[in-house]
Design a protein around this motif. Structure first.
Motif, PDB file in Angstrom:
ATOM      1  N   VAL A   1      20.002  51.919  36.156  1.00 24.65           N
ATOM      2  CA  VAL A   1      20.543  52.131  37.505  1.00 24.65           C
ATOM      3  C   VAL A   1      19.517  51.866  38.597  1.00 24.65           C
ATOM      4  O   VAL A   1      19.874  51.782  39.774  1.00 24.65           O
ATOM      5  N   THR A   2      18.242  51.747  38.243  1.00 17.77           N
ATOM      6  CA  THR A   2      17.227  51.429  39.246  1.00 17.77           C
ATOM      7  C   THR A   2      17.037  49.921  39.403  1.00 17.77           C
ATOM      8  O   THR A   2      16.272  49.481  40.261  1.00 17.77           O
ATOM      9  N   ASP A   3      17.725  49.131  38.583  1.00 20.43           N
ATOM     10  CA  ASP A   3      17.613  47.678  38.627  1.00 20.43           C
ATOM     11  C   ASP A   3      18.885  47.100  39.222  1.00 20.43           C
ATOM     12  O   ASP A   3      19.934  47.067  38.578  1.00 20.43           O
ATOM     13  N   PHE A   4      18.803  46.606  40.449  1.00 21.65           N
ATOM     14  CA  PHE A   4      20.004  46.114  41.123  1.00 21.65           C
ATOM     15  C   PHE A   4      20.590  44.901  40.409  1.00 21.65           C
ATOM     16  O   PHE A   4      21.816  44.716  40.391  1.00 21.65           O
ATOM     17  N   GLU A   5      19.742  44.054  39.826  1.00 22.61           N
ATOM     18  CA  GLU A   5      20.234  42.884  39.110  1.00 22.61           C
ATOM     19  C   GLU A   5      21.181  43.286  37.981  1.00 22.61           C
ATOM     20  O   GLU A   5      22.103  42.543  37.636  1.00 22.61           O
ATOM     21  N   ALA A   6      20.956  44.469  37.391  1.00 23.67           N
ATOM     22  CA  ALA A   6      21.823  44.937  36.306  1.00 23.67           C
ATOM     23  C   ALA A   6      23.243  45.147  36.802  1.00 23.67           C
ATOM     24  O   ALA A   6      24.216  44.843  36.091  1.00 23.67           O
ATOM     25  N   PHE A   7      23.412  45.659  38.018  1.00 23.86           N
ATOM     26  CA  PHE A   7      24.745  45.859  38.584  1.00 23.86           C
ATOM     27  C   PHE A   7      25.424  44.511  38.847  1.00 23.86           C
ATOM     28  O   PHE A   7      26.626  44.358  38.628  1.00 23.86           O
ATOM     29  N   LYS A   8      24.668  43.535  39.329  1.00 25.51           N
ATOM     30  CA  LYS A   8      25.239  42.203  39.572  1.00 25.51           C
ATOM     31  C   LYS A   8      25.717  41.562  38.266  1.00 25.51           C
ATOM     32  O   LYS A   8      26.789  40.950  38.214  1.00 25.51           O
TER      33      LYS A   8
END
Length: 485
Positions: free
Chosen positions: A368-375
């Motif tokens: 959840v601290t990695d924005f690329e993971a949400f994308k």
């Protein structure tokens, strides 16, 4: 008396002065207004100061804004006044906050040296002020018990057409407007877990009004916040008009007012419609264009943060009259704050739709601290939506020969799958929706089948980005001479 020409107004404050304003002035359109506003702001040192802003308003805006006070002054104190009788008329406007918003304590009378009338009057005024403050405090407490009302959102453009420039800024953010009183509800057109959607009329146009349940306050506030992001507007993102609250101390309605698209959601549209290859490609290109715009981080003073949707599905995509699509429902969206290098996740008890959850979400391994993971989780969901669209495309076949509309994994999980159901299929067995053999015989379907397979790859870093999918479709358009937009 209104002037038959635009008038010159005093202009102060960065949010009120348009680009190109000269010498602290701006000029309105014909029959426009000048305004002045005062607001309590907190300095970096934590002190509260009063800030005055002045500028220009478009014609007829005074009827749709609060020129006297905020709707919820105890939560968001401000006063706005406007005028249009002469040039620079707002120089004389000196709005003041209501006395009950002041933090100053009433001064007590000096020690009396005898019964002086002026001191008696002062004492009486102090008693009256204390009584007024006590009554106001009691009223606020009763309202909070009955149900908190979130602060009214900043101003929005009067219509989608007004903001077609894509700036997304609308009127100055200090200007408040109450829209609920102008809305005329027509009929209910849909219900969901967040609330209900109504067809309504506002200023002679058809609009959609999303009425949130009181338990969905966090979703309303987050969606309003995302829609009002600078540079948010895009032709493939649902057009935002306004957000408002109406009600009393005992009940509250949270409204989100957007453009209305009569063809409804992509989920509903595909059940009845059969697409040809050009229509399929144009529709797919519009969806990924909207998602690429959301994912994009635009740097600069008036830049746009990158946004991940977190609930991409066919029910959250609307079909426009021209066959293109618009992405909607941002109640779960997250933003990347580049200045602080952190992901802004709103406090919301809602989760995404289980059927469309990426493997890492189901396995609870998403960082959840990695924005690329949400994308990348969005891209997995996009692959499933492309699959839904391809099933309804007739590429040389008759309409009766295409696959019937179906949700992803319809043949592997129950109609309302549980978290465990989806985990067993997507994570444990690594299943993906089947690709019919006929797709390989059609260039458009074959190209999209290859893209969706890379979008729903089990390993998130391997998945394509929205921008890469958009460029690939654009190249396919050039090579095959297919009109995408």
């Amino acid at each position: 008396m209104r002037l038959s020409r635009g008038i010159v107004c005093e202009c102060s404050g960065a949010s009120a002065c348009p680009d190109g304003s000269n010498n602290g002035t701006c000029t309105t359109q014909v029959n426009g207004y000048c305004f002045a506003t005062v607001e309590e702001v907190e300095t970096e040192a934590g002190l509260v100061e009063l800030e005055r802003t002045a500028g220009c308003l478009p014609p007829d805006e005074s009827g749709f804004m609060q020129c006297k006070s905020s709707q919820v002054p105890h939560r968001h104190p401000k006063v706005i006044e406007c005028c249009n009788e002469s040039d620079l008329c707002n120089r004389r406007l000196q709005p003041r906050l209501p006395t009950y918003l002041s933090d100053a304590e009433p001064a007590g009378p000096e020690p009396a040296r005898g019964p002086q009338p002026s001191l008696l009057v002062a004492a009486a005024l102090c008693v009256a002020l204390v009584a007024f403050l006590a009554a106001a405090l009691l009223l606020c407490r009763r309202r909070r018990r009955a149900g908190k009302r979130p602060p009214s959102p900043p101003a929005a453009p009067r219509s989608a057409a007004e903001a077609s420039s894509g700036s997304g800024s609308g009127l100055p953010l200090l200007v408040q407007r109450t829209v609920a009183k102008q809305i005329q509800m027509v009929e209910s057109i849909g219900k969901g877990r967040y609330g209900e959607v109504w067809l309504a009329r506002w200023r002679g146009e058809r609009v959609a009004v999303k009425v949130f349940f009181t338990t969905e306050e966090a979703s309303w506030f987050r969606e309003t916040e995302i829609y009002q992001t600078v540079l948010m507007r895009h032709e493939n993102v649902l057009g935002f008009i306004a957000a408002d609250i109406k009600g009393t101390g005992s009940w509250t309605q949270m409204l989100l007012i957007t453009d209305y698209h009569e063809r409804g959601s992509l989920h509903d549209y595909l059940q009845a419609a059969v697409l040809d290859p050009p229509a399929l490609l144009a529709m797919a290109y519009s969806v990924v264009s909207g998602l690429a715009h959301l994912h994009m981080d635009i740097f600069g003073t008036k830049g746009k943060p990158a946004i991940a949707h977190r609930d991409i599905k066919s029910k959250n995509i609307l079909v426009k009259r021209n066959g293109q699509c618009a992405i909607a429902d941002f109640g779960l969206a997250v933003r990347f704050v580049a200045e602080r290098d952190e992901v802004d996740i709103a406090p919301n008890t809602r989760v995404g739709t289980r059927r469309y959850m990426a493997p890492e979400v189901l396995a609870e391994t998403l960082q959840v601290t990695d924005f690329e993971a949400f994308k990348m989780a969005d891209m997995y969901s996009l692959g499933l939506v492309l699959w839904e669209m391809c099933r309804r495309c007739a590429a040389g076949e008759r309409a009766q020969q295409v696959e019937p509309y179906a949700l992803p994994y319809h043949d592997a999980v129950p109609p309302d799958p549980s978290f465990d159901d989806m985990h067993a299929v997507v994570v444990a067995r690594r299943m993906r929706p089947p690709v019919p053999s006929r797709w390989a015989r059609a260039p458009a379907l074959g190209a999209l089948a290859a893209l969706m397979a890379e979008c729903w790859h089990h390993n998130p870093p391997v998945r394509l980005t929205a921008l890469r999918v958009k460029k690939t479709l654009a190249k396919f358009h050039t090579d095959c001479d297919v009109k995408l937009v």
